[in-house]
Design a protein around this motif. Structure first.
Motif, PDB file in Angstrom:
ATOM      1  N   ILE A   1     -48.195  39.456 -12.376  1.00  0.00           N
ATOM      2  CA  ILE A   1     -47.350  39.506 -13.574  1.00  0.00           C
ATOM      3  C   ILE A   1     -46.284  38.415 -13.534  1.00  0.00           C
ATOM      4  O   ILE A   1     -46.099  37.674 -14.511  1.00  0.00           O
ATOM      5  CB  ILE A   1     -46.722  40.909 -13.723  1.00  0.00           C
ATOM      6  N   THR A   2     -45.586  38.275 -12.414  1.00  0.00           N
ATOM      7  CA  THR A   2     -44.528  37.253 -12.344  1.00  0.00           C
ATOM      8  C   THR A   2     -45.120  35.844 -12.405  1.00  0.00           C
ATOM      9  O   THR A   2     -44.563  34.966 -13.068  1.00  0.00           O
ATOM     10  CB  THR A   2     -43.676  37.402 -11.070  1.00  0.00           C
ATOM     11  N   THR A   3     -46.247  35.626 -11.740  1.00  0.00           N
ATOM     12  CA  THR A   3     -46.877  34.307 -11.760  1.00  0.00           C
ATOM     13  C   THR A   3     -47.366  33.952 -13.160  1.00  0.00           C
ATOM     14  O   THR A   3     -47.225  32.803 -13.601  1.00  0.00           O
ATOM     15  CB  THR A   3     -48.042  34.264 -10.755  1.00  0.00           C
ATOM     16  N   SER A   4     -47.919  34.924 -13.872  1.00  0.00           N
ATOM     17  CA  SER A   4     -48.388  34.639 -15.231  1.00  0.00           C
ATOM     18  C   SER A   4     -47.216  34.359 -16.166  1.00  0.00           C
ATOM     19  O   SER A   4     -47.345  33.556 -17.101  1.00  0.00           O
ATOM     20  CB  SER A   4     -49.244  35.788 -15.757  1.00  0.00           C
ATOM     21  N   LYS A   5     -46.067  34.986 -15.927  1.00  0.00           N
ATOM     22  CA  LYS A   5     -44.890  34.678 -16.748  1.00  0.00           C
ATOM     23  C   LYS A   5     -44.408  33.251 -16.495  1.00  0.00           C
ATOM     24  O   LYS A   5     -43.977  32.566 -17.428  1.00  0.00           O
ATOM     25  CB  LYS A   5     -43.771  35.675 -16.467  1.00  0.00           C
ATOM     26  N   ILE A   6     -44.469  32.806 -15.252  1.00  0.00           N
ATOM     27  CA  ILE A   6     -44.089  31.424 -14.942  1.00  0.00           C
ATOM     28  C   ILE A   6     -45.031  30.465 -15.648  1.00  0.00           C
ATOM     29  O   ILE A   6     -44.599  29.525 -16.326  1.00  0.00           O
ATOM     30  CB  ILE A   6     -44.104  31.175 -13.417  1.00  0.00           C
ATOM     31  N   PHE A   7     -46.328  30.697 -15.489  1.00  0.00           N
ATOM     32  CA  PHE A   7     -47.327  29.832 -16.119  1.00  0.00           C
ATOM     33  C   PHE A   7     -47.156  29.789 -17.631  1.00  0.00           C
ATOM     34  O   PHE A   7     -47.122  28.727 -18.246  1.00  0.00           O
ATOM     35  CB  PHE A   7     -48.737  30.307 -15.744  1.00  0.00           C
ATOM     36  N   GLY A   8     -47.028  30.950 -18.252  1.00  0.00           N
ATOM     37  CA  GLY A   8     -46.912  31.021 -19.699  1.00  0.00           C
ATOM     38  C   GLY A   8     -45.652  30.367 -20.227  1.00  0.00           C
ATOM     39  O   GLY A   8     -45.674  29.687 -21.260  1.00  0.00           O
ATOM     40  N   THR A   9     -44.545  30.543 -19.524  1.00  0.00           N
ATOM     41  CA  THR A   9     -43.288  29.955 -19.991  1.00  0.00           C
ATOM     42  C   THR A   9     -43.328  28.443 -19.914  1.00  0.00           C
ATOM     43  O   THR A   9     -42.924  27.752 -20.856  1.00  0.00           O
ATOM     44  CB  THR A   9     -42.104  30.497 -19.166  1.00  0.00           C
TER      45      THR A   9
ATOM     46  N   ILE B   1     -42.993  28.087  -2.302  1.00  0.00           N
ATOM     47  CA  ILE B   1     -41.819  27.545  -1.614  1.00  0.00           C
ATOM     48  C   ILE B   1     -41.692  26.046  -1.879  1.00  0.00           C
ATOM     49  O   ILE B   1     -40.587  25.510  -1.916  1.00  0.00           O
ATOM     50  CB  ILE B   1     -41.885  27.874  -0.108  1.00  0.00           C
ATOM     51  N   ILE B   2     -42.803  25.380  -2.111  1.00  0.00           N
ATOM     52  CA  ILE B   2     -42.754  23.955  -2.444  1.00  0.00           C
ATOM     53  C   ILE B   2     -42.503  23.743  -3.942  1.00  0.00           C
ATOM     54  O   ILE B   2     -41.702  22.890  -4.334  1.00  0.00           O
ATOM     55  CB  ILE B   2     -44.064  23.257  -2.011  1.00  0.00           C
TER      56      ILE B   2
ATOM     57  N   THR C   1     -41.116  25.774  -6.364  1.00  0.00           N
ATOM     58  CA  THR C   1     -39.840  26.234  -6.926  1.00  0.00           C
ATOM     59  C   THR C   1     -38.709  25.221  -6.751  1.00  0.00           C
ATOM     60  O   THR C   1     -38.058  24.843  -7.726  1.00  0.00           O
ATOM     61  CB  THR C   1     -39.458  27.601  -6.335  1.00  0.00           C
ATOM     62  N   PRO C   2     -38.437  24.740  -5.513  1.00  0.00           N
ATOM     63  CA  PRO C   2     -37.344  23.764  -5.405  1.00  0.00           C
ATOM     64  C   PRO C   2     -37.650  22.432  -6.087  1.00  0.00           C
ATOM     65  O   PRO C   2     -36.729  21.764  -6.567  1.00  0.00           O
ATOM     66  CB  PRO C   2     -37.175  23.554  -3.899  1.00  0.00           C
ATOM     67  N   THR C   3     -38.926  22.075  -6.147  1.00  0.00           N
ATOM     68  CA  THR C   3     -39.289  20.823  -6.816  1.00  0.00           C
ATOM     69  C   THR C   3     -38.938  20.893  -8.299  1.00  0.00           C
ATOM     70  O   THR C   3     -38.309  19.978  -8.843  1.00  0.00           O
ATOM     71  CB  THR C   3     -40.786  20.523  -6.639  1.00  0.00           C
ATOM     72  N   LEU C   4     -39.336  21.972  -8.967  1.00  0.00           N
ATOM     73  CA  LEU C   4     -39.021  22.117 -10.394  1.00  0.00           C
ATOM     74  C   LEU C   4     -37.516  22.226 -10.624  1.00  0.00           C
ATOM     75  O   LEU C   4     -36.977  21.617 -11.549  1.00  0.00           O
ATOM     76  CB  LEU C   4     -39.732  23.347 -10.965  1.00  0.00           C
ATOM     77  N   THR C   5     -36.835  22.971  -9.766  1.00  0.00           N
ATOM     78  CA  THR C   5     -35.382  23.112  -9.896  1.00  0.00           C
ATOM     79  C   THR C   5     -34.689  21.773  -9.705  1.00  0.00           C
ATOM     80  O   THR C   5     -33.759  21.422 -10.451  1.00  0.00           O
ATOM     81  CB  THR C   5     -34.858  24.131  -8.873  1.00  0.00           C
ATOM     82  N   ASP C   6     -35.129  20.995  -8.730  1.00  0.00           N
ATOM     83  CA  ASP C   6     -34.535  19.685  -8.464  1.00  0.00           C
ATOM     84  C   ASP C   6     -34.780  18.722  -9.624  1.00  0.00           C
ATOM     85  O   ASP C   6     -33.879  17.978 -10.018  1.00  0.00           O
ATOM     86  CB  ASP C   6     -35.104  19.124  -7.160  1.00  0.00           C
TER      87      ASP C   6
ATOM     88  N   LYS D   1     -35.997  32.493 -12.190  1.00  0.00           N
ATOM     89  CA  LYS D   1     -35.905  33.889 -11.759  1.00  0.00           C
ATOM     90  C   LYS D   1     -37.278  34.434 -11.353  1.00  0.00           C
ATOM     91  O   LYS D   1     -37.413  35.101 -10.323  1.00  0.00           O
ATOM     92  CB  LYS D   1     -35.307  34.733 -12.887  1.00  0.00           C
ATOM     93  N   MET D   2     -38.309  34.143 -12.138  1.00  0.00           N
ATOM     94  CA  MET D   2     -39.651  34.622 -11.814  1.00  0.00           C
ATOM     95  C   MET D   2     -40.173  33.972 -10.533  1.00  0.00           C
ATOM     96  O   MET D   2     -40.895  34.604  -9.762  1.00  0.00           O
ATOM     97  CB  MET D   2     -40.613  34.360 -12.966  1.00  0.00           C
ATOM     98  N   CYS D   3     -39.819  32.718 -10.296  1.00  0.00           N
ATOM     99  CA  CYS D   3     -40.208  32.065  -9.039  1.00  0.00           C
ATOM    100  C   CYS D   3     -39.565  32.772  -7.854  1.00  0.00           C
ATOM    101  O   CYS D   3     -40.211  33.005  -6.820  1.00  0.00           O
ATOM    102  CB  CYS D   3     -39.812  30.594  -9.044  1.00  0.00           C
ATOM    103  N   GLN D   4     -38.300  33.129  -7.993  1.00  0.00           N
ATOM    104  CA  GLN D   4     -37.622  33.845  -6.917  1.00  0.00           C
ATOM    105  C   GLN D   4     -38.234  35.217  -6.697  1.00  0.00           C
ATOM    106  O   GLN D   4     -38.424  35.651  -5.552  1.00  0.00           O
ATOM    107  CB  GLN D   4     -36.129  33.968  -7.223  1.00  0.00           C
TER     108      GLN D   4
END
Length: 193
Positions: A34-42, A115-116, A118-123, A162-165
């Protein structure tokens, strides 16, 4: 047939066969999906968009960075679905050896992926935001641009973060459960010998 008879005759034997620990593990796998699909969809639907023939990505700087987020989240989603279905099928049928992957290996792969990623997208978001909105001669103009950017994509970027975390937290808990399960299985094997 009443509900209690239905539960006693049908569900209870299956729950005893499967085990509460396995059901808990499946629940974590499902919440990961569920969380992964929300990341993908967003990222796919809201942060990356098309106008005519051009594709834009306001969040991460350019389209290839949005595509990276889409591809990594899609890979994570596919591996999550595969992990859940493999775990369910191994309870009910004999899975061919070519399809058998260790759940621990799959969980470690997914954890490394997130782990790779999430910080890449945030950065990328932080660098793009700093580059575009820190150098401004007029303070009011800068604040208006930041507010407009926050209205357009701020909520979606925060949702992805948030969903990545949540996904990383769920994977860490799943990894703990899998290590504990392996430890329990080895303990049972030693007691049999």
């Amino acid at each position: 047939m009443t509900i209690t008879n239905f539960y006693i005759n049908i569900f209870k034997p299956h729950l005893e066969k499967i085990g509460k620990f396995t059901l808990l593990k499946w629940g974590f796998y499902l919440s990961e999906i569920i969380t992964t699909s929300k990341i993908f969809g967003t990222i796919y639907d809201k942060l990356r968009f098309r106008v005519g023939d051009k594709t834009y990505c306001f969040a991460y700087g350019n389209v290839s960075r949005c595509n990276f987020g889409v591809q990594m989240s899609f890979i994570g989603l596919l591996v999550s679905v595969y992990t859940l279905t493999l775990s369910i099928f191994t309870v009910y049928i004999n899975v061919p050896p070519i399809m058998k992957w260790s759940e621990l290996d799959l969980c470690a792969f997914k954890l490394g992926l997130w782990i790779i990623t999430t910080p890449t997208l945030t950065d990328w978001f932080r660098k793009k935001f700093e580059k575009k909105y820190t150098r401004s001669s007029h303070h009011e103009d800068r604040l208006n641009k930041i507010q407009r950017m926050d209205k357009m994509i701020g909520g979606d970027v925060r949702r992805v973060r948030k969903m990545c975390q949540y996904t990383i937290l769920i994977l860490l808990i799943s990894l703990f459960f899998l290590v504990f399960e392996k430890w329990e299985n080895k303990k049972k094997e030693k007691s049999k010998n």
